[in-house]
Design a protein around this motif. Structure first.
Motif: not given
Length: 190
Positions: A37, A42, A46, A85, A162-164, A166-167
């Motif tokens: 992340h 990455r 972004r 989200r 939690q935008p991703t 794995d983040g």
């Protein structure tokens, strides 16, 4: 302590400042770059996506020719995924109020505790037409000190997301762009 000689510059296009933003990001996140992340790749993805969104603007602080920190954001639309989200109901009218999303704020260690982060932040907000600003913060960052710093700047928690996958789960915060009370400068990271 305040460091003089900091120049703040605005950027409305990412390409001329791409290298500086990547350089500062990589230094600030050096201990996390091994995590997918937080990888530079990455982050670059972004950054490219954020810079293509409406109203993107960055403020970069320089000490001489050296970039020491930055903040950037863009205008949120009422149906933006930023809002969709959120895990809890938002305050009434929140998504209909013109909002700046503060997507990143980074500061190299030697300039932390000098008021530079607040100067960058306030300069980014100074000429924006939006009425409020929202940001996401990892509540664990700096053992909670980063979130506390944003609270001292007037931000209040409104939700989380939690935008991703794995983040981290992030705290969503919001404040008015124009405040009537003076800003606090008591934070350890500014």
């Amino acid at each position: 302590m305040t460091i003089s000689g900091i120049a703040l510059r605005h950027a409305l296009e990412v390409q001329p400042v791409w290298h500086e933003l990547i350089e500062v990001y990589a230094e600030v996140r050096a201990d996390q770059l091994h995590q997918p992340h937080y990888s530079v790749e990455r982050y670059g993805e972004r950054l490219a996506r954020h810079a293509s969104e409406p109203g993107w603007e960055a403020v970069i602080a320089y000490h001489g020719q050296e970039p020491v920190g930055y903040a950037y954001g863009n205008t949120l639309q009422p149906d933006d995924r930023w809002w969709r989200r959120m895990t809890t109901a938002l305050p009434a009218g929140c998504t209909d109020t013109p909002t700046l999303a503060l997507k990143e704020i980074m500061l190299r260690k030697p300039w932390r505790g000098t008021g530079t982060a607040l100067r960058i932040h306030d300069e980014l907000l100074a000429h924006r037409s939006e009425e409020q600003v929202s940001l996401l913060v990892n509540p664990q960052a700096g053992n909670g000190k980063v979130k506390a710093l944003y609270e001292s700047w007037g931000y209040e928690t409104i939700s989380e997301q939690q935008p991703t996958p794995d983040g981290p789960v992030l705290t969503a915060m919001l404040r008015a762009i124009r405040r009537t009370e003076p800003s606090s400068s008591a934070g350890p990271l500014e």
